[in-house]
Scaffold this motif. Structure first.
Motif, mmCIF file in Angstrom:
data_model
loop_
_atom_site.group_PDB
_atom_site.id
_atom_site.type_symbol
_atom_site.label_atom_id
_atom_site.label_comp_id
_atom_site.label_asym_id
_atom_site.label_seq_id
_atom_site.Cartn_x
_atom_site.Cartn_y
_atom_site.Cartn_z
ATOM 1 N N SER A 64 -46.184 3.923 57.275
ATOM 2 C CA SER A 64 -46.008 5.171 57.684
ATOM 3 C C SER A 64 -44.666 5.986 57.267
ATOM 4 O O SER A 64 -43.785 5.369 56.809
ATOM 5 N N SER A 65 -44.568 7.147 57.456
ATOM 6 C CA SER A 65 -43.508 7.879 56.923
ATOM 7 C C SER A 65 -42.106 7.406 57.788
ATOM 8 O O SER A 65 -42.264 7.161 58.920
ATOM 9 N N ARG B 236 -39.488 8.526 64.228
ATOM 10 C CA ARG B 236 -40.378 8.826 63.463
ATOM 11 C C ARG B 236 -40.043 9.414 61.973
ATOM 12 O O ARG B 236 -39.016 10.243 62.119
ATOM 13 N N TYR C 208 -52.954 -2.309 58.193
ATOM 14 C CA TYR C 208 -52.736 -2.330 56.982
ATOM 15 C C TYR C 208 -52.997 -3.892 56.483
ATOM 16 O O TYR C 208 -53.488 -3.815 55.075
ATOM 17 N N ARG D 6 -50.910 -1.202 64.231
ATOM 18 C CA ARG D 6 -51.056 -0.532 62.905
ATOM 19 C C ARG D 6 -50.885 -1.563 61.783
ATOM 20 O O ARG D 6 -51.550 -1.392 60.655
ATOM 21 N N GLY E 192 -46.535 8.284 53.086
ATOM 22 C CA GLY E 192 -46.814 7.638 54.596
ATOM 23 C C GLY E 192 -48.253 8.353 55.069
ATOM 24 O O GLY E 192 -48.763 9.222 54.902
ATOM 25 N N ARG F 155 -50.534 8.855 58.013
ATOM 26 C CA ARG F 155 -50.707 9.096 59.588
ATOM 27 C C ARG F 155 -51.745 8.658 60.176
ATOM 28 O O ARG F 155 -51.904 8.395 61.408
ATOM 29 N N GLU F 156 -53.085 8.784 59.315
ATOM 30 C CA GLU F 156 -54.203 8.355 59.896
ATOM 31 C C GLU F 156 -54.819 7.126 58.563
ATOM 32 O O GLU F 156 -54.947 7.546 57.385
ATOM 33 N N ASP G 12 -40.961 2.743 65.794
ATOM 34 C CA ASP G 12 -42.034 2.565 64.762
ATOM 35 C C ASP G 12 -43.069 1.446 64.983
ATOM 36 O O ASP G 12 -44.170 1.493 64.613
ATOM 37 N N HIS H 141 -42.622 12.935 55.608
ATOM 38 C CA HIS H 141 -43.043 12.596 54.194
ATOM 39 C C HIS H 141 -41.801 12.821 53.231
ATOM 40 O O HIS H 141 -41.589 14.048 53.213
ATOM 41 N N THR I 199 -42.606 -1.708 58.033
ATOM 42 C CA THR I 199 -42.419 -1.169 59.615
ATOM 43 C C THR I 199 -41.025 -1.276 59.593
ATOM 44 O O THR I 199 -40.330 -2.001 58.913
#
Length: 358
Positions: free
Chosen positions: A206-207, A235, A137, A133, A259, A261-262, A128, A238, A123
């Motif tokens: 994430s992206s 943000r 992970y 999040r 990345g 997103r979900e 971000d 991809h 991260t």
């Protein structure tokens, strides 16, 4: 040509020698114990090094080819390669497996990667950064039995990365946190402890957080395309579009992933308990074993909220992940039960058919 794989079987005498093709791909005793010499020569071991929409790319000793979908495998898996019927290639038992609930409205499980030794949860020290999040992970890694390391990129672009490091360490005291500049010369040295020869590591996040930039730094090339982030919300878009293993000059294998997103957890109760072991320890001290930690008397969790030793926001995140995992796992269990029932029905029908023929 018959290849000699005896050096990879259990009990093989260690010797000073150059590492073989299979060893450079991550082969080791955990996989060798599952097969014998005949199986090794008849169906040579290959590793899934990339996943495409059209199938799998596998590599082994003198083997580098694409095979059609068939084996329920993901990047990092080891297969016993059936040249005649590649769809029937057998997947060896995994050391670890990263999975999530597949995106969308269904409850299917998506395999992300197998046989990973260390997960770098990446991260950035900017907008971000998100503790919830990170907890997801890290729970994913713990549940898979993989060592997680939180990597904070863009540490050079903030006046003081210390607050980000402090917040990241609150996720769990069982893992290191490494702040660095992904674009500089830091990554190979800062991450060297986990990038050992024959080791497989993965960058998850994430992206736009710098996963591809970190992969390039370890590879010593610019082979993987990278993109900047949007200035308005920090943000990213991809860059990586497929999961693929890359070999570093030092002999480590690196997985760069798109990345996500979900990231919905499924069948990950152990990983969640590991991340929130402080809450689990408190819950064990409640008067009632089935305490819901809402209004019950002598609830240790509510007492911790009262004396400010537990952050209510962390408790809320724990509740959310537990509920999400229970819902997704129940759906998974239902599917497994339906599959067992269907299999029983088919076997019964086949038996009845055979009985009629007699």
């Amino acid at each position: 040509m018959v290849r000699d794989y005896s050096a990879f079987l259990p009990g093989a005498a260690p010797a000073r020698r150059e590492r073989t093709v299979l060893e450079r791909l991550g082969w080791g005793p955990a996989f060798a114990r599952q097969i014998d010499v005949d199986a090794l020569t008849e169906t040579p071991p290959v590793r899934v090094v990339a996943v495409h929409r059209s199938g799998l790319q596998v590599a082994g000793d003198g083997i580098d080819e694409a095979i059609p979908p068939g084996p329920e495998a993901t990047v990092g898996d080891w297969l016993l390669f059936d040249r005649v019927r590649p769809r029937s290639s057998r997947v060896l038992e995994r050391k670890s497996l990263i999975k999530r609930r597949a995106p969308g409205t269904g409850r299917d499980v998506q395999l992300i990667a197998a046989n990973i030794d260390t997960v770098f949860v990446v991260t950035s020290c900017n907008q971000d950064f998100n503790v919830a999040r990170l907890e997801r992970y890290v729970a994913l890694a713990f549940d898979a039995g993989i060592e997680p390391v939180i990597v904070l990129t863009k540490a050079d672009l903030t006046e003081d990365p210390a607050p980000y490091v402090e917040e990241a360490r609150k996720v769990s005291d069982r893992m290191p946190v490494v702040p660095l500049d992904a674009r500089g010369e830091e990554p190979p040295e800062a991450l060297a402890e986990w990038c050992k020869p024959g080791w497989t590591v993965a960058f998850l996040g994430s992206s736009g957080v710098g996963k591809s930039t970190l992969t390039n730094a370890l590879l010593g090339t610019q082979a993987i395309a990278t993109q900047g982030i949007r200035e308005d919300d920090a943000r990213g878009q991809h860059t990586t579009t497929r999961r693929e293993l890359h070999a570093t000059p030092g002999g480590c294998l690196v997985l760069d992933t798109p990345g996500m997103r979900e990231l919905q957890l499924t069948d990950a109760a152990t990983g969640i308990a590991d991340v929130f072991e402080d809450i689990a320890a408190l819950a064990a001290r409640c008067r009632f074993a089935d305490c819901r930690h809402e209004t019950e008397p002598d609830c240790a969790i509510l007492a911790a909220i009262e004396d400010d030793s537990l952050d209510p926001a962390r408790l809320a995140r724990w509740r959310k992940l537990q509920a999400e995992d229970a819902f997704n796992s129940a759906s998974l269990a239902e599917r497994r039960e339906k599959d067992r029932a269907f299999g029983k029905l088919v076997r019964g029908a086949m038996k009845a058919k055979l009985d009629r023929k007699r």
